[in-house]
Write an enzyme that holds these catalytic residues in place. Sequence first.
Site, PDB file in Angstrom:
ATOM      1  CB  CYS A   2      -0.930  -0.004   1.206  1.00 31.42           C
ATOM      2  SG  CYS A   2      -1.919   1.490   1.341  1.00 31.42           S
ATOM      3  CD  GLU A  79       1.221  -4.390   3.016  1.00 31.68           C
ATOM      4  OE1 GLU A  79       0.097  -4.266   2.495  1.00 31.68           O
ATOM      5  OE2 GLU A  79       2.247  -3.868   2.566  1.00 31.68           O
TER       6      GLU A  79
END
Length: 287
Positions: A2, A79
């Site tokens: 991400c 995450e």
Amino acid sequence: MCGRTVCSLGADNLRRACAYRDSRGRRRQPEWINGDKHRPSYNRGPQSCGPVLLSRRHFEKGPLLKGKRCVVLADGFYEWQQLDGGKQPYFIYFPQETNETAEGKEGDEEWKGWRLLTMAGIFDCWEPPAGGDMLYTYTIITVDASKDVSFIHHRMPAILDGEEAIRKWLDFAEVPTQEAVKLIQPTENIVFHPVSTIVNSVRNDTPECLVPIELGGKKQVKATASSKGMLGWLKSSQEGSPKKEENELPRWTSQFIHSPSPKKTSAGLLQQWLGKEGEPAAKKRKA
């Protein structure tokens, strides 16, 4: 990955947390460039400005692109684990016990707060044809996830663990790319805990984003001593770090630049991009 990170320190404390020893063993702090643009964040998105370390050599004779290595600074990163019912976010960071005097005293140069997570990155810059400020961008290098965090995601940032690893990665003039790329590997020296899905939105930017939660069902995860210590320090640490007069410029520089989404990069492609594959190490500079 991400690419969501946390950097809760203010500008002065961030410099103290990045202190290092130079070739003569002296304790030094990085010099800020555009430090007034820094805004601490508990939930920094991929397109926002964030602090990185660069070699000062890049700015001695204008922005030199040779080397293109940087270190991205953060308290840690988020995450997401893919589940049948959605995604579960985790906060990942270096383990370290905190100190009750984390903020330090006036004139105290030693950083006693939480240890920063230092991630290997590469950067680029672009000068507008019509003139104006240079635009700097960076990418965090990723590697296969270490065994402990592979259940969360199959990739993770290439984390530089220790001052020597950071020095080698930044010192493009003396450390050839072939040697620096050896530092790009998974690390087991990290800890993590699940956090609330409020971090899914970058509009939520408070210490609550880091609070450990218990997962229901088959997997129960409780807050560890390390995570409780970090939260305690974050709550008590406020910007108000001491300022000092510096007679000498350090060799590392913090620069605020926009971060695009992280890209997967193999060692071979990284060497090609850096433009130094097969190049011998430069001559050692005089002390």
